[in-house]
Design a protein around this motif. Sequence first.
Motif, mmCIF file in Angstrom:
data_model
loop_
_atom_site.group_PDB
_atom_site.id
_atom_site.type_symbol
_atom_site.label_atom_id
_atom_site.label_comp_id
_atom_site.label_asym_id
_atom_site.label_seq_id
_atom_site.Cartn_x
_atom_site.Cartn_y
_atom_site.Cartn_z
ATOM 1 N N TYR A 32 0.816 -1.207 0.000
ATOM 2 C CA TYR A 32 0.000 0.000 0.000
ATOM 3 C C TYR A 32 0.850 1.257 0.000
ATOM 4 C CZ TYR A 32 -3.891 -3.023 1.521
ATOM 5 O OH TYR A 32 -4.854 -3.985 1.619
ATOM 6 N N ALA A 33 0.391 2.251 -0.749
ATOM 7 C CA ALA A 33 0.942 3.588 -0.570
ATOM 8 C C ALA A 33 0.373 4.160 0.722
ATOM 9 C CB ALA A 33 0.572 4.468 -1.752
ATOM 10 N N ILE A 51 3.883 8.393 0.254
ATOM 11 C CA ILE A 51 5.013 7.557 -0.144
ATOM 12 C C ILE A 51 4.477 6.304 -0.802
ATOM 13 C CG2 ILE A 51 5.145 6.431 2.135
ATOM 14 C CD1 ILE A 51 8.251 6.493 1.777
ATOM 15 N N SER A 52 5.138 5.878 -1.859
ATOM 16 C CA SER A 52 4.677 4.708 -2.597
ATOM 17 C C SER A 52 4.963 3.425 -1.828
ATOM 18 C CB SER A 52 5.379 4.656 -3.956
ATOM 19 O OG SER A 52 6.770 4.465 -3.779
ATOM 20 N N TRP A 53 4.434 2.334 -2.335
ATOM 21 C CA TRP A 53 4.617 1.054 -1.661
ATOM 22 C C TRP A 53 6.084 0.701 -1.513
ATOM 23 C CZ3 TRP A 53 7.001 -3.288 -3.737
ATOM 24 C CH2 TRP A 53 7.367 -3.187 -5.080
ATOM 25 N N SER A 54 6.889 1.069 -2.499
ATOM 26 C CA SER A 54 8.306 0.715 -2.482
ATOM 27 C C SER A 54 9.141 1.691 -1.675
ATOM 28 C CB SER A 54 8.832 0.690 -3.917
ATOM 29 O OG SER A 54 8.782 1.997 -4.468
ATOM 30 N N ARG A 99 -3.736 3.630 1.307
ATOM 31 C CA ARG A 99 -4.585 3.387 0.140
ATOM 32 C C ARG A 99 -4.274 2.019 -0.433
ATOM 33 N NH1 ARG A 99 -2.792 6.105 -5.457
ATOM 34 N NH2 ARG A 99 -4.992 5.605 -5.776
ATOM 35 N N THR A 100 -5.274 1.358 -0.933
ATOM 36 C CA THR A 100 -5.126 -0.009 -1.436
ATOM 37 C C THR A 100 -4.623 0.016 -2.869
ATOM 38 O OG1 THR A 100 -7.462 -0.048 -2.023
ATOM 39 C CG2 THR A 100 -6.843 -0.972 0.126
ATOM 40 N N ALA A 101 -3.550 0.739 -3.065
ATOM 41 C CA ALA A 101 -2.893 0.860 -4.361
ATOM 42 C C ALA A 101 -1.457 1.242 -4.063
ATOM 43 C CB ALA A 101 -3.562 1.928 -5.223
ATOM 44 N N PRO A 102 -0.538 0.923 -4.962
ATOM 45 C CA PRO A 102 0.878 1.111 -4.637
ATOM 46 C C PRO A 102 1.427 2.525 -4.848
ATOM 47 C CG PRO A 102 0.655 0.010 -6.747
ATOM 48 C CD PRO A 102 -0.728 0.137 -6.192
ATOM 49 N N PHE A 103 0.676 3.382 -5.531
ATOM 50 C CA PHE A 103 1.241 4.664 -5.953
ATOM 51 C C PHE A 103 0.696 5.834 -5.160
ATOM 52 C CE2 PHE A 103 3.362 2.326 -8.992
ATOM 53 C CZ PHE A 103 2.491 1.515 -9.696
ATOM 54 N N VAL A 104 1.487 6.902 -5.102
ATOM 55 C CA VAL A 104 1.130 8.036 -4.265
ATOM 56 C C VAL A 104 -0.079 8.786 -4.817
ATOM 57 C CG1 VAL A 104 3.496 8.335 -3.429
ATOM 58 C CG2 VAL A 104 2.733 9.561 -5.479
ATOM 59 N N SER A 105 -0.761 9.452 -3.924
ATOM 60 C CA SER A 105 -1.896 10.304 -4.280
ATOM 61 C C SER A 105 -2.016 11.397 -3.243
ATOM 62 C CB SER A 105 -3.187 9.490 -4.334
ATOM 63 O OG SER A 105 -4.323 10.338 -4.447
#
Length: 124
Positions: A32-33, A51-54, A99-105
């Motif tokens: 998750y992000a 911050i992104s998942w990575s 958020r249930t996605a890897p990228f920032v928002s």
Amino acid sequence: QVQLVESGGGLVQAGGSLRLSCAASGRTFSNYAMGWFRQAPGKEREFVSAISWSGLSTYYADSVKGRFTISRSTAKNTVYLQMISLKPEDTAVYYCAARTAPFVSNVYTDYAYWGQGTQVTVSS
């Protein structure tokens, strides 16, 4: 389900520093992000950082760029917000979000899970 618990808020003088922590439990944190938002009295919730998942991608509001640093530890399931050169206008309740996605928002409706918030007060 993801549970988020913030800590590290408090009262600090202008120019001081604080480090907020957000401990996550539940589902796979590493996918998750994560983001930080804040809300001052009488104002809408606003984006602070993400911050992104990575951990390789970060994003900051212009108002905190150069003063705040977001990071994460997958091993500890924790995301951090290091804040320096704090200003009275940084006073707010700070919320951690996932958020249930890897990228920032920077859009708060993109975040599904929220912590209870931690108060940061900066005195002049």
